[in-house]
Design a protein around this motif. Structure first.
Motif, PDB file in Angstrom:
ATOM      1  N   ILE A  39     -38.135  81.239  53.509  1.00  0.00           N
ATOM      2  CA  ILE A  39     -39.172  80.778  54.419  1.00  0.00           C
ATOM      3  C   ILE A  39     -39.071  79.263  54.534  1.00  0.00           C
ATOM      4  N   PRO A  40     -38.979  78.729  55.744  1.00  0.00           N
ATOM      5  CA  PRO A  40     -38.892  77.270  55.912  1.00  0.00           C
ATOM      6  C   PRO A  40     -40.033  76.565  55.195  1.00  0.00           C
ATOM      7  N   GLY A  41     -39.693  75.514  54.461  1.00  0.00           N
ATOM      8  CA  GLY A  41     -40.695  74.746  53.737  1.00  0.00           C
ATOM      9  C   GLY A  41     -40.789  75.106  52.270  1.00  0.00           C
ATOM     10  N   LEU A  42     -40.335  76.299  51.895  1.00  0.00           N
ATOM     11  CA  LEU A  42     -40.360  76.702  50.488  1.00  0.00           C
ATOM     12  C   LEU A  42     -38.998  76.390  49.867  1.00  0.00           C
ATOM     13  N   LYS A  43     -38.988  75.416  48.973  1.00  0.00           N
ATOM     14  CA  LYS A  43     -37.740  75.012  48.343  1.00  0.00           C
ATOM     15  C   LYS A  43     -37.353  76.001  47.245  1.00  0.00           C
ATOM     16  N   THR A  44     -36.173  76.552  47.361  1.00  0.00           N
ATOM     17  CA  THR A  44     -35.663  77.489  46.366  1.00  0.00           C
ATOM     18  C   THR A  44     -34.228  77.109  46.017  1.00  0.00           C
ATOM     19  N   ARG A  45     -33.726  77.707  44.965  1.00  0.00           N
ATOM     20  CA  ARG A  45     -32.364  77.390  44.517  1.00  0.00           C
ATOM     21  C   ARG A  45     -31.326  77.734  45.586  1.00  0.00           C
ATOM     22  N   ASN A  56     -37.541  92.704  42.729  1.00  0.00           N
ATOM     23  CA  ASN A  56     -38.076  91.614  41.905  1.00  0.00           C
ATOM     24  C   ASN A  56     -37.103  90.449  41.826  1.00  0.00           C
ATOM     25  N   ILE A  57     -35.821  90.754  41.694  1.00  0.00           N
ATOM     26  CA  ILE A  57     -34.819  89.689  41.720  1.00  0.00           C
ATOM     27  C   ILE A  57     -34.873  88.968  43.066  1.00  0.00           C
ATOM     28  N   GLY A  58     -34.944  89.754  44.135  1.00  0.00           N
ATOM     29  CA  GLY A  58     -34.986  89.169  45.473  1.00  0.00           C
ATOM     30  C   GLY A  58     -36.184  88.272  45.681  1.00  0.00           C
ATOM     31  N   SER A  59     -37.348  88.682  45.168  1.00  0.00           N
ATOM     32  CA  SER A  59     -38.540  87.850  45.335  1.00  0.00           C
ATOM     33  C   SER A  59     -38.371  86.521  44.622  1.00  0.00           C
ATOM     34  N   GLY A  60     -37.698  86.544  43.467  1.00  0.00           N
ATOM     35  CA  GLY A  60     -37.451  85.310  42.738  1.00  0.00           C
ATOM     36  C   GLY A  60     -36.538  84.358  43.488  1.00  0.00           C
ATOM     37  N   LEU A  61     -35.710  84.891  44.371  1.00  0.00           N
ATOM     38  CA  LEU A  61     -34.782  84.059  45.139  1.00  0.00           C
ATOM     39  C   LEU A  61     -35.482  83.273  46.236  1.00  0.00           C
ATOM     40  N   VAL A  62     -36.597  83.805  46.769  1.00  0.00           N
ATOM     41  CA  VAL A  62     -37.176  83.223  47.980  1.00  0.00           C
ATOM     42  C   VAL A  62     -38.587  82.663  47.800  1.00  0.00           C
ATOM     43  N   GLY A  63     -39.088  82.635  46.566  1.00  0.00           N
ATOM     44  CA  GLY A  63     -40.395  82.006  46.360  1.00  0.00           C
ATOM     45  C   GLY A  63     -41.387  82.815  45.557  1.00  0.00           C
ATOM     46  N   GLY A  64     -41.009  84.010  45.117  1.00  0.00           N
ATOM     47  CA  GLY A  64     -41.898  84.787  44.267  1.00  0.00           C
ATOM     48  C   GLY A  64     -42.514  85.981  44.974  1.00  0.00           C
ATOM     49  N   PRO A  65     -43.248  86.814  44.217  1.00  0.00           N
ATOM     50  CA  PRO A  65     -43.815  88.041  44.781  1.00  0.00           C
ATOM     51  C   PRO A  65     -44.865  87.815  45.851  1.00  0.00           C
ATOM     52  N   GLY A  66     -45.397  86.604  45.931  1.00  0.00           N
ATOM     53  CA  GLY A  66     -46.440  86.326  46.911  1.00  0.00           C
ATOM     54  C   GLY A  66     -45.953  86.150  48.335  1.00  0.00           C
ATOM     55  N   VAL A  67     -44.624  86.178  48.554  1.00  0.00           N
ATOM     56  CA  VAL A  67     -44.115  85.893  49.903  1.00  0.00           C
ATOM     57  C   VAL A  67     -43.220  86.991  50.464  1.00  0.00           C
ATOM     58  N   VAL A  68     -43.068  88.104  49.761  1.00  0.00           N
ATOM     59  CA  VAL A  68     -42.149  89.160  50.217  1.00  0.00           C
ATOM     60  C   VAL A  68     -42.935  90.325  50.825  1.00  0.00           C
ATOM     61  N   PRO A  69     -42.771  90.577  52.130  1.00  0.00           N
ATOM     62  CA  PRO A  69     -43.463  91.702  52.762  1.00  0.00           C
ATOM     63  C   PRO A  69     -42.671  92.995  52.622  1.00  0.00           C
ATOM     64  N   GLY A  70     -43.376  94.111  52.832  1.00  0.00           N
ATOM     65  CA  GLY A  70     -42.692  95.389  52.737  1.00  0.00           C
ATOM     66  C   GLY A  70     -43.473  96.515  53.383  1.00  0.00           C
ATOM     67  N   GLY A  71     -42.846  97.687  53.394  1.00  0.00           N
ATOM     68  CA  GLY A  71     -43.487  98.865  53.938  1.00  0.00           C
ATOM     69  C   GLY A  71     -42.803 100.120  53.438  1.00  0.00           C
ATOM     70  N   ASN A  72     -43.508 101.242  53.567  1.00  0.00           N
ATOM     71  CA  ASN A  72     -42.993 102.547  53.173  1.00  0.00           C
ATOM     72  C   ASN A  72     -43.095 103.480  54.369  1.00  0.00           C
ATOM     73  N   PHE A  73     -42.011 104.225  54.632  1.00  0.00           N
ATOM     74  CA  PHE A  73     -41.948 105.006  55.860  1.00  0.00           C
ATOM     75  C   PHE A  73     -41.594 106.464  55.588  1.00  0.00           C
ATOM     76  N   GLY A  74     -42.233 107.340  56.342  1.00  0.00           N
ATOM     77  CA  GLY A  74     -41.900 108.748  56.349  1.00  0.00           C
ATOM     78  C   GLY A  74     -41.841 109.228  57.781  1.00  0.00           C
ATOM     79  N   HIS A  75     -41.639 110.519  57.970  1.00  0.00           N
ATOM     80  CA  HIS A  75     -41.558 111.047  59.333  1.00  0.00           C
ATOM     81  C   HIS A  75     -42.911 111.046  60.030  1.00  0.00           C
ATOM     82  N   GLU A  76     -43.999 111.066  59.255  1.00  0.00           N
ATOM     83  CA  GLU A  76     -45.324 111.175  59.864  1.00  0.00           C
ATOM     84  C   GLU A  76     -46.259 110.023  59.514  1.00  0.00           C
ATOM     85  N   ASN A  77     -45.900 109.200  58.528  1.00  0.00           N
ATOM     86  CA  ASN A  77     -46.804 108.140  58.058  1.00  0.00           C
ATOM     87  C   ASN A  77     -46.033 106.860  57.769  1.00  0.00           C
ATOM     88  N   ALA A  78     -46.741 105.748  57.834  1.00  0.00           N
ATOM     89  CA  ALA A  78     -46.177 104.450  57.444  1.00  0.00           C
ATOM     90  C   ALA A  78     -47.254 103.676  56.688  1.00  0.00           C
TER      91      ALA A  78
END
Length: 356
Positions: free
Chosen positions: A121-127, A252-274
């Motif tokens: 995310i622009p503005g968040l300094k990460t390694r 969890n590894i991925g969240s650590g790469l980009v600024g932590g768990p507070g900045v990673v969005p997600g979703g769960n999908f099925g044939h009838e629900n999201a």
């Protein structure tokens, strides 16, 4: 920005009354209520045509009948509304504790595909810079099948279930996602060198499915190597598809790469629900009620939900305002080395929305 890749059944139709969608809201445990309130406040200010049907469920009680009743209500709400937004449930580690409510929801609603978007995310300094990959995990089997027993005292057997049918549908989801979102490659993460039958089937099914997607490059990595590659050169990844446990670890590894768990969005999908939720599943019990939580992941997950409902203009406005506040860096929360509390961060987004 993303497009849903799920192959919906003909009965998928979110409820809409009076020009507004009815969406299930499950705040969850820890800071879930605080970050859910941020989303509700922003939606109200933006006049988003969504009404939340809020169901309070907690995983904090070990074995509590009213809690299980509330979980059943949440499931029924999701079956009515087809679309939901949730925080994360606490799952006790003790043997006498209940099973994971997070897993229970996914299984009951057959939300077979979990998607986490790992992106700088622009503005968040990460390694690392230039990180932008999608992590897709199979949600309903693998080690999360929860099939355990003690054969003799001191010996526990835990069954890992991998089926060809569910491996195929998650592979199709990953390749469909890649096609619809202009991604170039899909990498299968596995441990087939050791679990030759279970992970071997997952890997074989992946390559059989890849044959139907000639424009997408297919490759694979052993999970321990993938973990090392993720922290050393994550820019090489585009779309990753994994069995359940490996996806949980890599998110969890991925969240650590980009600024932590507070900045990673997600979703769960099925044939009838999201069901949309933060992509890195932390309840943040240690800061509950202190007005310190970072609501970014919940807000961006809500934007994913709005795109899923074809409410792109609202999603773009809220997404742009959130990114602008983060890029300014003047009103960010403690986890991002700022001093703002949850409400101040939310107000900053509202102010940006007015300007945009």
């Amino acid at each position: 920005m993303f497009q849903t890749a799920v192959r919906r059944s003909s009965v998928f139709q979110p409820l809409k009354y009076g020009g507004k969608y009815t969406v299930t809201l499950i705040p969850g445990d820890g800071t879930g209520k605080e970050i859910s309130n941020s989303v509700s406040t922003i939606f109200k200010a933006a006049n988003v045509p969504v009404e939340f049907e809020e169901i309070d469920v907690t995983g904090m009680d070990k074995r509590d009948k009213p809690t299980e009743v509330a979980l059943h209500e949440a499931i029924q709400s999701m079956k009515r509304n087809k679309v939901g937004l949730k925080g994360i449930f606490y799952t006790p580690s003790e043997r006498d504790g209940h099973t994971s409510f997070n897993v229970a929801l996914r299984k009951e609603l057959d939300l077979y595909a979990s998607l986490s978007l790992i992106k700088n995310i622009p503005g968040l300094k990460t390694r690392h810079t230039g990180v932008d990959f999608a992590l897709i995990r199979e949600n309903t089997e693998g080690e999360y099948s929860g099939l355990e027993h003690q054969s003799v005292p001191g010996v526990v057997e835990s069954l890992k279930i991998i089926t060809e049918a569910k491996s195929k549908r998650i592979a199709q989801f990953a390749f469909d996602f890649a096609l619809k979102n202009n991604r170039k490659s899909v990498t299968c993460i596995h441990k087939a060198n050791i679990m030759k039958m279970a992970d071997g089937l997952f890997r074989k099914t992946f390559y059989n499915t890849a044959a139907n997607y000639e424009s997408i490059t297919a490759n694979d990595l052993i999970v321990d190597n993938a973990s090392m590659q993720a922290v050393s050169r994550p820019q090489q990844f585009d779309v990753l598809v994994t069995p359940n446990l490996y996806g949980s670890i890599l998110s969890n590894i991925g969240s650590g790469l980009v600024g932590g768990p507070g900045v990673v969005p997600g979703g769960n999908f099925g044939h009838e629900n999201a069901l949309f939720e933060p992509g890195c599943r932390h309840t943040q019990l240690n800061i509950t009620g202190r007005n310190e939580a970072n609501p970014t992941a919940m807000i961006l997950s809500a934007c994913m939900m709005l795109r899923h409902l074809n409410l792109k203009e609202y999603a773009d406005l809220i997404n742009a305002a959130t990114y602008s506040v983060l890029e300014d860096g003047k009103t960010v929360t403690k986890d991002l080395n700022g001093t703002a509390n949850t409400e101040e961060f939310t107000r900053a987004i509202l102010e940006k929305m007015e300007r945009l």
